[in-house]
Design a protein around this motif. Structure first.
Motif, short mmCIF file in Angstrom:
data_model
loop_
_atom_site.label_atom_id
_atom_site.label_comp_id
_atom_site.label_asym_id
_atom_site.label_seq_id
_atom_site.Cartn_x
_atom_site.Cartn_y
_atom_site.Cartn_z
N ARG A 206 70.57 17.59 67.70
CA ARG A 206 69.86 16.45 67.56
C ARG A 206 68.39 16.77 66.89
N ASN A 207 67.72 17.56 67.50
CA ASN A 207 66.50 17.86 67.13
C ASN A 207 66.44 18.63 65.85
N ALA A 208 67.38 19.66 65.61
CA ALA A 208 67.47 20.30 64.46
C ALA A 208 67.85 19.40 63.33
N ARG A 209 68.53 18.16 63.33
CA ARG A 209 68.57 17.28 62.27
C ARG A 209 67.35 16.97 61.73
N GLN A 210 66.45 16.62 62.59
CA GLN A 210 64.92 16.12 62.31
C GLN A 210 64.23 17.43 62.57
N GLN A 211 64.52 18.53 61.72
CA GLN A 211 63.59 19.66 61.88
C GLN A 211 62.48 19.60 61.92
N ARG A 212 61.48 20.03 62.82
CA ARG A 212 60.28 19.83 63.43
C ARG A 212 59.78 21.32 63.10
N ASN A 213 58.83 21.61 62.20
CA ASN A 213 58.34 22.80 62.30
C ASN A 213 56.81 22.81 62.79
N VAL A 214 56.54 23.90 63.65
CA VAL A 214 55.33 23.96 64.27
C VAL A 214 54.84 25.27 64.28
N MET A 215 53.65 25.67 64.44
CA MET A 215 52.91 27.16 64.26
C MET A 215 53.66 28.00 65.44
N LEU A 216 54.00 29.22 65.16
CA LEU A 216 54.68 29.92 66.17
C LEU A 216 53.83 30.06 67.46
N GLN A 234 59.39 31.97 91.48
CA GLN A 234 59.95 33.26 92.00
C GLN A 234 59.11 34.42 91.78
N ASP A 235 57.93 33.86 91.83
CA ASP A 235 56.87 35.11 91.96
C ASP A 235 56.72 36.05 90.81
N VAL A 236 56.83 35.46 89.82
CA VAL A 236 56.83 36.37 88.44
C VAL A 236 55.93 35.61 87.38
N ARG A 237 55.12 36.91 86.98
CA ARG A 237 53.80 36.48 86.16
C ARG A 237 54.56 36.41 84.55
N ILE A 238 53.97 35.26 84.14
CA ILE A 238 54.33 35.05 82.75
C ILE A 238 52.91 35.50 81.79
N SER A 239 53.05 36.28 80.65
CA SER A 239 51.97 36.45 79.99
C SER A 239 51.99 36.35 78.30
N LEU A 240 51.45 35.83 77.48
CA LEU A 240 51.39 35.77 76.07
C LEU A 240 50.35 36.59 75.45
N ALA A 241 50.82 37.38 74.37
CA ALA A 241 50.16 38.06 73.66
C ALA A 241 49.14 37.47 72.90
N GLU A 242 47.84 37.75 72.49
CA GLU A 242 46.76 36.98 72.11
C GLU A 242 46.94 36.90 70.40
N ASP A 243 47.40 38.16 69.83
CA ASP A 243 47.27 38.17 68.44
C ASP A 243 48.51 37.62 67.88
N LEU A 244 49.25 36.25 67.96
CA LEU A 244 50.21 35.78 67.71
C LEU A 244 50.26 35.69 66.09
N VAL A 294 59.06 38.63 64.09
CA VAL A 294 59.74 39.22 65.27
C VAL A 294 59.23 38.77 66.60
N ILE A 295 60.23 38.11 67.39
CA ILE A 295 59.37 37.63 68.79
C ILE A 295 59.85 38.40 69.63
N GLU A 296 59.48 38.68 70.83
CA GLU A 296 60.22 39.68 71.83
C GLU A 296 59.55 38.95 73.33
N VAL A 297 60.41 39.05 73.89
CA VAL A 297 60.26 38.78 75.55
C VAL A 297 60.82 40.05 76.38
N ARG A 298 59.65 40.53 76.86
CA ARG A 298 59.86 41.94 77.56
C ARG A 298 59.84 41.62 79.15
N ASP A 299 60.59 42.29 79.89
CA ASP A 299 60.48 42.07 81.51
C ASP A 299 60.46 43.38 82.10
#
Ligand code: ADP
Length: 375
Positions: A206-216, A234-244, A294-299
């Protein structure tokens, strides 16, 4: 004037109406084609003249840009109007003797030429749109078959186990009873997960039909926000790179993929590690014309055994079967990620370059026109 008037009608930037030099060349080529036909109407506009190839290309471009068929027709109507008013402007300066009838015939030829090109562009647009629909239908049918098959198997297993519960030898044996009850509960749980994934997918459609673009960076932050609580539990730390990179992406698709990847990173965290983390990063790769993001999720989770890596993205495939970490799942998540990114022209895969954890990636085509918006 043609360009200005198209831009006034549709929500597309002027540079994007003909976004590359190559496409900008369409205008003189289209005009040449029209002029040739006016000069020599005995020469029909046939499929092998360059103007036809350009008109077809324009049809594909307009489809990719999300124009509707009506807008294409209108675009050419505008072109016809612009050219006709030019004709009216210069007709008085024609030095050669001619009859009024000849002048009218000239106007008629102009409109016929525009109509032919318009038809070619619109036909191409409709043909390619039709192919897309058919492709999606085929995929959907395949998907329905696998999902129905899986649900039927699960239901069969649960029904079988519940029938066994009334057998006298089971009624008397607590251990057997517990085993069949567990079979019922496990299968019902999987069915619940499958249904939840299907619901997520239909929301995405449904969302894709009204495609919404945002900054990565915003899309990535949003995915992280949705899972913060689960990660804390679950005691897991999530971090996000700064230079996206600041490129525009399809919000619904990227969020759906990242939510899947991150929640897997949390679900399959290593219970034996004191510091458990999931890290998100992104970069632009590839050559100018075919640049992708290229977007990556490393664990640093439990990882995936080498012999299971090839099948991770298959529908309903689960390595752990929920036994190692007790993580629940349907085995559908990664296949949905792959379908989603492929449907917008990207790729999804996993990499295991060392023995610690896993890295899941998606690559999306990154349009230069969209990039121009970044600061
Ligand atoms: P599920 O609903 O089982 O999580 P997915 O399609 O998301 O389904 O994942 C398929 C399988 O891939 C999972 O069952 C798990 O065995 C494995 N897997 C996915 N992500 C990870 C990860 N980050 N670390 C380890 N194994 C993973």
């Amino acid at each position: 004037r043609w360009l200005e008037r198209i831009v006034a009608r549709v929500a597309v930037d002027a540079q994007e109406v003909f976004p590359t030099d190559d496409l900008l060349d369409h205008i003189p080529l289209l005009l040449d084609g029209i002029a040739d036909y006016m000069e020599d109407p005995a020469d029909e506009i046939t499929a092998d003249v360059p103007v036809i190839a350009k008109a077809m290309e324009l049809g594909e471009l307009r489809l990719a840009q999300g124009f509707d068929a009506h807008e294409i027709l209108k675009e050419y109507e505008i072109l016809g109007g612009v050219l006709f008013s030019y004709l009216v402007g210069i007709v008085d300066s024609v030095e050669e003797e001619c009859t009024r009838g000849e002048l009218l015939a000239c106007g008629q030829r102009l409109f016929r030429a525009v109509a032919i090109i318009q038809q070619v562009t619109a036909n191409r647009y409709l043909r390619v749109a039709d192919e897309h629909v058919r492709e999606r239908e085929d995929r959907l049918r395949g998907f329905n078959r696998t999902v129905s098959h899986e649900l039927k198997n699960r239901l069969g297993a649960a029904l079988g186990a519940s029938a066994m519960l009334s057998e006298s030898w089971v009624v008397e044996d607590a251990e057997q009873r517990a085993r069949f009850l567990r079979t019922i509960a496990d299968n019902l749980e999987t069915m619940k997960q499958v249904l939840e994934d299907l619901l997520a997918l239909s929301r995405m459609d449904r969302n894709a039909r009204q495609q919404r673009n945002v900054m990565l960076p915003e899309a990535m932050a949003e995915a992280v926000r949705q899972l913060r609580e689960m990660a804390e539990d679950q005691d897991v730390r999530i971090s996000l790179a700064e230079d996206l990179p600041r490129v525009e992406v399809d919000a619904a698709a990227v969020e759906l993929c990242l939510v899947n990847y991150i929640s897997n990173g949390i679900k399959y965290a290593d219970p034996d590690k004191p510091d458990r983390w999931v890290h998100l990063a992104a970069s632009r790769e590839g050559l100018e014309d075919e640049e992708e993001v290229v977007i990556e999720v490393r664990d640093n989770g439990i990882g995936v055994p080498p012999d299971a890596r090839d099948r991770l993205f298959d529908r309903f495939y689960r390595v752990t079967g929920g036994t190692v970490t007790g993580a629940e799942g349907s085995g559908l998540g990664l296949s949905i990620v792959r379908e989603t990114v492929e449907s917008i022209g990207g790729r999804a895969w996993a990499e295991f370059d060392d023995d610690v954890g896993s890295t899941f990636k998606i690559a999306l085509p990154s349009r230069r026109a969209a990039d121009a918006l970044s600061p």
